[in-house]
Design a protein around this motif. Structure first.
Motif, PDB file in Angstrom:
ATOM      1  N   UNK A 353      -2.946  -7.372  13.813  1.00  0.00           N
ATOM      2  CA  UNK A 353      -3.329  -6.487  12.642  1.00  0.00           C
ATOM      3  C   UNK A 353      -4.488  -5.602  13.169  1.00  0.00           C
ATOM      4  N   UNK A 354      -5.309  -5.855  14.247  1.00  0.00           N
ATOM      5  CA  UNK A 354      -6.423  -5.023  14.759  1.00  0.00           C
ATOM      6  C   UNK A 354      -5.652  -3.750  15.697  1.00  0.00           C
ATOM      7  N   UNK A 355      -4.503  -3.996  16.351  1.00  0.00           N
ATOM      8  CA  UNK A 355      -3.895  -3.096  17.103  1.00  0.00           C
ATOM      9  C   UNK A 355      -3.243  -2.070  16.147  1.00  0.00           C
ATOM     10  N   UNK A 356      -2.272  -2.804  15.072  1.00  0.00           N
ATOM     11  CA  UNK A 356      -1.662  -1.723  14.276  1.00  0.00           C
ATOM     12  C   UNK A 356      -2.524  -1.030  13.315  1.00  0.00           C
ATOM     13  N   UNK A 357      -3.851  -1.386  13.198  1.00  0.00           N
ATOM     14  CA  UNK A 357      -4.829  -0.481  12.388  1.00  0.00           C
ATOM     15  C   UNK A 357      -5.895   0.208  13.203  1.00  0.00           C
ATOM     16  N   UNK A 358      -5.470   0.375  14.547  1.00  0.00           N
ATOM     17  CA  UNK A 358      -6.322   1.063  15.373  1.00  0.00           C
ATOM     18  C   UNK A 358      -7.567   0.674  15.374  1.00  0.00           C
ATOM     19  N   UNK A 359      -8.006  -0.551  15.506  1.00  0.00           N
ATOM     20  CA  UNK A 359      -9.245  -1.075  15.304  1.00  0.00           C
ATOM     21  C   UNK A 359      -9.403  -1.991  16.775  1.00  0.00           C
ATOM     22  N   UNK A 360     -10.522  -2.230  17.010  1.00  0.00           N
ATOM     23  CA  UNK A 360     -10.867  -3.101  18.435  1.00  0.00           C
ATOM     24  C   UNK A 360     -10.979  -4.662  18.016  1.00  0.00           C
ATOM     25  N   UNK A 361     -11.164  -5.024  16.662  1.00  0.00           N
ATOM     26  CA  UNK A 361     -11.508  -6.553  16.463  1.00  0.00           C
ATOM     27  C   UNK A 361     -12.991  -7.033  16.454  1.00  0.00           C
ATOM     28  N   UNK A 362     -13.867  -6.005  16.672  1.00  0.00           N
ATOM     29  CA  UNK A 362     -15.321  -6.491  16.789  1.00  0.00           C
ATOM     30  C   UNK A 362     -15.642  -6.902  15.409  1.00  0.00           C
ATOM     31  N   UNK A 363     -17.097  -7.616  15.399  1.00  0.00           N
ATOM     32  CA  UNK A 363     -17.575  -7.996  14.252  1.00  0.00           C
ATOM     33  C   UNK A 363     -18.096  -6.723  13.269  1.00  0.00           C
ATOM     34  N   UNK A 364     -17.847  -7.058  11.989  1.00  0.00           N
ATOM     35  CA  UNK A 364     -18.345  -5.775  11.303  1.00  0.00           C
ATOM     36  C   UNK A 364     -19.832  -5.503  11.183  1.00  0.00           C
ATOM     37  N   UNK A 365     -20.546  -6.671  11.572  1.00  0.00           N
ATOM     38  CA  UNK A 365     -21.953  -6.639  11.479  1.00  0.00           C
ATOM     39  C   UNK A 365     -22.485  -5.764  12.636  1.00  0.00           C
ATOM     40  N   UNK A 366     -21.464  -5.498  13.711  1.00  0.00           N
ATOM     41  CA  UNK A 366     -22.087  -4.413  14.857  1.00  0.00           C
ATOM     42  C   UNK A 366     -21.494  -3.178  14.709  1.00  0.00           C
ATOM     43  N   UNK A 367     -20.688  -2.687  13.585  1.00  0.00           N
ATOM     44  CA  UNK A 367     -20.307  -1.617  13.528  1.00  0.00           C
ATOM     45  C   UNK A 367     -21.194  -0.849  13.135  1.00  0.00           C
ATOM     46  N   UNK A 368     -21.336   0.508  13.646  1.00  0.00           N
ATOM     47  CA  UNK A 368     -22.440   1.481  13.356  1.00  0.00           C
ATOM     48  C   UNK A 368     -22.080   2.245  12.052  1.00  0.00           C
ATOM     49  N   UNK A 369     -20.894   2.591  11.821  1.00  0.00           N
ATOM     50  CA  UNK A 369     -20.383   3.453  10.829  1.00  0.00           C
ATOM     51  C   UNK A 369     -19.753   2.627   9.656  1.00  0.00           C
ATOM     52  N   UNK A 370     -19.526   3.187   8.679  1.00  0.00           N
ATOM     53  CA  UNK A 370     -19.051   2.505   7.434  1.00  0.00           C
ATOM     54  C   UNK A 370     -17.801   1.927   7.771  1.00  0.00           C
ATOM     55  N   UNK A 371     -17.431   0.904   6.862  1.00  0.00           N
ATOM     56  CA  UNK A 371     -16.189  -0.035   7.329  1.00  0.00           C
ATOM     57  C   UNK A 371     -14.905   0.941   7.295  1.00  0.00           C
ATOM     58  N   UNK A 372     -14.832   1.756   6.184  1.00  0.00           N
ATOM     59  CA  UNK A 372     -13.550   2.473   5.861  1.00  0.00           C
ATOM     60  C   UNK A 372     -13.947   3.884   5.894  1.00  0.00           C
ATOM     61  N   UNK A 373     -13.189   4.608   6.654  1.00  0.00           N
ATOM     62  CA  UNK A 373     -13.463   6.137   6.827  1.00  0.00           C
ATOM     63  C   UNK A 373     -13.826   6.767   5.595  1.00  0.00           C
ATOM     64  N   UNK A 374     -14.439   7.815   5.498  1.00  0.00           N
ATOM     65  CA  UNK A 374     -14.747   8.346   4.119  1.00  0.00           C
ATOM     66  C   UNK A 374     -13.840   9.612   4.073  1.00  0.00           C
ATOM     67  N   UNK A 375     -12.850   9.898   5.162  1.00  0.00           N
ATOM     68  CA  UNK A 375     -12.252  11.010   5.186  1.00  0.00           C
ATOM     69  C   UNK A 375     -11.034  10.873   4.131  1.00  0.00           C
ATOM     70  N   UNK A 376     -10.824  10.050   3.441  1.00  0.00           N
ATOM     71  CA  UNK A 376      -9.951   9.930   2.434  1.00  0.00           C
ATOM     72  C   UNK A 376     -10.400  10.234   1.092  1.00  0.00           C
ATOM     73  N   UNK A 377     -11.852  10.305   0.858  1.00  0.00           N
ATOM     74  CA  UNK A 377     -12.359  10.680  -0.358  1.00  0.00           C
ATOM     75  C   UNK A 377     -12.346  12.113  -0.577  1.00  0.00           C
TER      76      UNK A 377
END
Length: 385
Positions: A353-377
């Motif tokens: 799931x992480x690979x297909x979503x182009x994510x690295x599979x880290x904890x969301x707690x450690x994510x510096x940016x928002x969970x979902x990109x705001x580009x689509x807004x």
């Protein structure tokens, strides 16, 4: 994908029972929300809900509005502003901080172009498709066109408009979404009105091919089924590769490595996991898969085993590019401390799931940016002639 499958199934059951239904779709989000555009929920007249448009906070209010839409046989756009204290007082606060636009459409089962039937068409053909939903953000009391166009990679287009300039623009944007593999939201303005379109990319379910029919492959198929993935299990041992052992798999094959690819359909949503515990079988499979540069090939076992396999293939004369090597993940799975077969299955499915979503599979707690990109807004605007 599982949500779409469940909605189509629930709609068919409601149709057979003569029950009215309505489809609620998240068409735009500004800020934070539990679900993103494309989330859907089917509502029946007796209150049965299939799918979800939030974490549970909006469903009750959406149910009431869906029943009203069924009575009026008229689509409606509902705005939930979780940045507004009044919404919180009414009990629809999400604990988020965003504005969610929900389009609710009553479904006419006799209309072959109703949104659920179009979703069924998408499921019936394993290819990317685009579904266009039109709504008026500025005049919510006005008629909401709703789901109006469906386009496939094969060139099939369902939907027609009296406004040919709008039709031309929507078809062009649908083709662009198919090309870029990215949904878009755009406002189409005319001197008379302005309609916003959610031009949504629909991706086929993940096709998971598991080479190996041992006991540890069983929980992998079960977890994949929960996600709505289509799973094929293949092994050369007829006593292991049986439908009885793998009820969650769509297909179980008995085949030698060189026979596998001729028995399955490959596309950009196809991934492989090699877990036969047979070095020669896995190596033979890897020999065929590496030149194809599949999005994901997982190899069960220690890193030394994979290194030995790759060295052996190079000694045979196979030239391995960096891109080919990057598609191979071994040892397979995310590092979650897995020990049991069920835990290993969780690690494998999570990594895919992480690979297909182009994510690295880290904890969301450690994510510096928002969970979902705001580009689509961002809503682009085009003026039609």
């Amino acid at each position: 994908m599982k949500e779409v499958q469940d909605i189509v199934r629930a709609f068919e059951e409601a149709r057979k029972e003569g029950k009215q239904t309505a489809l609620a779709t998240v068409v735009h989000v500004q800020g934070s929300s539990y679900r993103r555009p494309g989330a859907r929920m089917l509502v029946t007249e007796d209150g049965k809900l299939t799918g979800a448009i939030s974490g549970g906070c909006l469903e009750g209010d959406a149910l009431r509005k869906a029943r009203l839409a069924m009575v009026q046989q008229k689509a409606m756009l509902v705005t939930y502003d979780t940045t507004d204290e009044d919404d919180a007082k009414l009990g629809v606060g999400l604990g988020c901080n965003g504005i969610i636009q929900i389009l609710i459409e009553p479904i006419n089962p006799d209309n072959p172009e109703n949104p659920v039937t179009l979703l069924q068409s998408f499921l019936d053909n394993r290819q990317h498709a685009v579904l266009v939903t039109l709504f008026s953000l500025d005049y919510q009391a006005a008629m909401q066109p709703g789901t109006c166009l469906f386009a496939t990679e094969g060139g099939a287009i369902v939907g027609g408009f009296q406004d040919k300039s709008l039709e031309k623009a929507l078809i062009a944007d649908a083709q662009e979404v198919l090309r870029t593999r990215t949904s878009m939201t755009k406002t189409y303005a005319t001197p008379q009105t302005a309609l916003t379109g959610f031009v949504e990319l629909l991706k086929p379910a993940v096709s998971l091919i598991i080479a190996g029919a041992g006991n540890d492959a069983i929980p992998v198929t079960e977890m994949a089924a929960i996600l709505g993935w289509q799973t094929t299990v293949v092994d050369r041992r007829a006593s292991y590769a049986t439908a009885e052992r793998f009820p969650a798999a769509q297909q179980v094959l008995v085949a030698k490595p060189e026979q596998v690819l001729s028995k399955i359909k490959l596309d950009e949503q196809t991934v492989f996991v090699l877990m036969t515990h047979n070095y020669n079988y896995d190596t033979a499979m890897l020999r065929q898969l590496l030149p194809l540069q599949m999005p994901y090939v997982g190899v069960l076992g220690p890193k030394k085993k994979l290194e030995r396999m790759l060295e052996e293939l190079q000694e045979e004369g196979m030239q391995l590019s960096e891109e080919e090597r990057k598609s191979v993940y071994g040892p397979v799975g995310l590092d979650v401390g897995a020990e049991t077969s069920e835990e290993i299955a969780l690690a494998i499915v999570s990594e895919i799931k992480a690979v297909l979503s182009k994510r690295v599979g880290t904890s969301l707690r450690d994510k510096q940016d928002v969970i979902h990109s705001r580009e689509g807004e961002k809503i682009k605007q085009v003026t039609l002639e």
